[in-house]
Design a protein around this motif. Structure first.
Motif, short mmCIF file in Angstrom:
data_model
loop_
_atom_site.label_atom_id
_atom_site.label_comp_id
_atom_site.label_asym_id
_atom_site.label_seq_id
_atom_site.Cartn_x
_atom_site.Cartn_y
_atom_site.Cartn_z
N TYR A 1 5.70 0.03 7.88
CA TYR A 1 4.96 0.91 7.97
C TYR A 1 3.53 1.32 7.30
O TYR A 1 3.31 0.72 6.90
N PRO A 2 2.88 0.70 9.13
CA PRO A 2 1.88 0.30 8.41
C PRO A 2 1.08 1.41 7.43
O PRO A 2 -0.26 0.77 6.45
N LYS A 3 1.25 2.59 7.03
CA LYS A 3 0.40 3.68 6.54
C LYS A 3 0.65 3.32 4.75
O LYS A 3 0.01 2.91 4.04
N ALA A 4 1.91 2.76 4.52
CA ALA A 4 2.08 2.18 3.66
C ALA A 4 1.38 0.73 2.83
O ALA A 4 0.98 0.15 1.83
N ILE A 5 1.15 -0.49 3.29
CA ILE A 5 0.06 -1.14 4.39
C ILE A 5 -1.21 -0.82 3.55
O ILE A 5 -1.65 -0.97 2.67
N GLU A 6 -1.14 0.10 4.29
CA GLU A 6 -2.74 1.21 3.12
C GLU A 6 -2.99 1.55 1.89
O GLU A 6 -3.64 1.51 1.81
N THR A 7 -1.57 2.08 1.47
CA THR A 7 -1.64 2.47 0.59
C THR A 7 -1.54 1.54 -0.76
O THR A 7 -2.04 1.01 -1.89
N TYR A 8 -0.96 -0.19 -0.26
CA TYR A 8 -0.95 -1.40 -1.08
C TYR A 8 -2.43 -1.57 -1.27
O TYR A 8 -3.24 -1.83 -2.14
N ASN A 9 -3.33 -1.09 -0.06
CA ASN A 9 -4.70 -1.87 -0.24
C ASN A 9 -5.23 -0.93 -1.33
O ASN A 9 -6.29 -1.66 -1.18
N ALA A 10 -4.64 0.34 -0.69
CA ALA A 10 -5.98 0.90 -1.74
C ALA A 10 -5.83 0.97 -3.64
O ALA A 10 -6.69 1.14 -4.24
N TRP A 11 -4.17 1.19 -3.43
CA TRP A 11 -3.97 1.23 -4.58
C TRP A 11 -3.69 -0.32 -6.27
O TRP A 11 -3.81 -0.41 -6.90
N VAL A 12 -3.62 -1.57 -5.18
CA VAL A 12 -2.73 -2.68 -5.42
C VAL A 12 -3.41 -3.67 -5.32
O VAL A 12 -4.03 -4.37 -6.12
N ALA A 13 -4.52 -4.33 -3.84
CA ALA A 13 -5.34 -5.22 -3.87
C ALA A 13 -6.42 -5.22 -4.54
O ALA A 13 -7.15 -4.06 -5.25
N ASP A 14 -6.93 -6.36 -5.10
CA ASP A 14 -8.32 -6.26 -5.72
C ASP A 14 -7.99 -5.02 -7.00
O ASP A 14 -9.64 -5.31 -7.40
N ASN A 15 -7.32 -5.03 -7.61
CA ASN A 15 -7.05 -4.23 -8.87
C ASN A 15 -7.25 -4.96 -9.84
O ASN A 15 -6.31 -5.59 -9.97
#
Length: 200
Positions: free
Chosen positions: A186-200
């Motif tokens: 689901y696209p909103k799950a990718i938004e969660t990933y981008n906000a909380w996981v990517a580049d952190n």
């Protein structure tokens, strides 16, 4: 750790905790109801540790799966009649039941607190800007005591140290699982990933 009991002050919902438990018990199977009670206790312990409103967390935990076992046809009709995101129709009740649970609790029980509604809505897919109540329900649903999936012990350890790190880990684990199983994401799950996981 001992069970946390509390009496609602009726600031957020017109029901007492026992009345709300009765409503929830009648809306789902026995096994799911037991899951909900475990999520509530897990969430309350986290809320107590991190100084988050216990009543809000209790209500959100008890109601997070309110729509989970509704018939698919009823849920589809609600998505359309309430003008919710039609993209959800491509994904099924694992995605639907959070937003629809929030909608039903608002419409049927005058639950209007935005933090509680956000927690119900986002407990499966998360969101880029989750408040503390939503963070706790997202984590508690993943780590409640009967969960035994890969990575759950690490998630429990992190939850006791840092909510943000726990959310990052859980989100990463969830996306890895979906990719491995070649499931639609689901696209909103990718938004969660981008906000909380990517580049952190």
């Amino acid at each position: 750790m001992s069970k946390i009991e509390l009496n609602y002050q009726n600031k957020y919902i017109r029901l007492s905790r026992n009345e709300l438990i009765a409503v929830i018990r009648d809306s789902m199977s026995r096994s799911r109801f037991k899951h909900v009670l475990r999520v509530e206790q897990t969430a309350l312990k986290l809320a107590d540790k991190y100084n988050v409103d216990l009543e809000k967390v209790s209500i959100a935990a008890l109601t997070h799966d309110y729509a989970k076992e509704r018939p698919d046809a009823e849920m589809r009709d609600l998505i359309i009649s309430e003008s919710l995101e039609l993209e959800m129709l491509q994904f099924g009740s694992n995605i639907w039941h959070g937003p629809l649970g929030a909608l039903l609790m608002k419409n049927e029980y005058d639950l209007l607190d935005e933090e509680i509604l956000e927690a119900i809505k986002l407990h499966t897919i998360g969101g880029p800007m989750m408040g503390e109540v939503a963070q706790i329900i997202y984590i508690a649903d993943y780590i409640e005591p009967k969960r035994s999936h890969s990575g759950v012990e690490k998630a429990r350890e992190l939850a006791n140290k840092d909510l943000i790190k726990a959310i990052s880990y859980i989100t990463n684990q969830t996306l890895k699982y979906l990719v491995k199983k070649k499931k639609k994401i689901y696209p909103k799950a990718i938004e969660t990933y981008n906000a909380w996981v990517a580049d952190n």
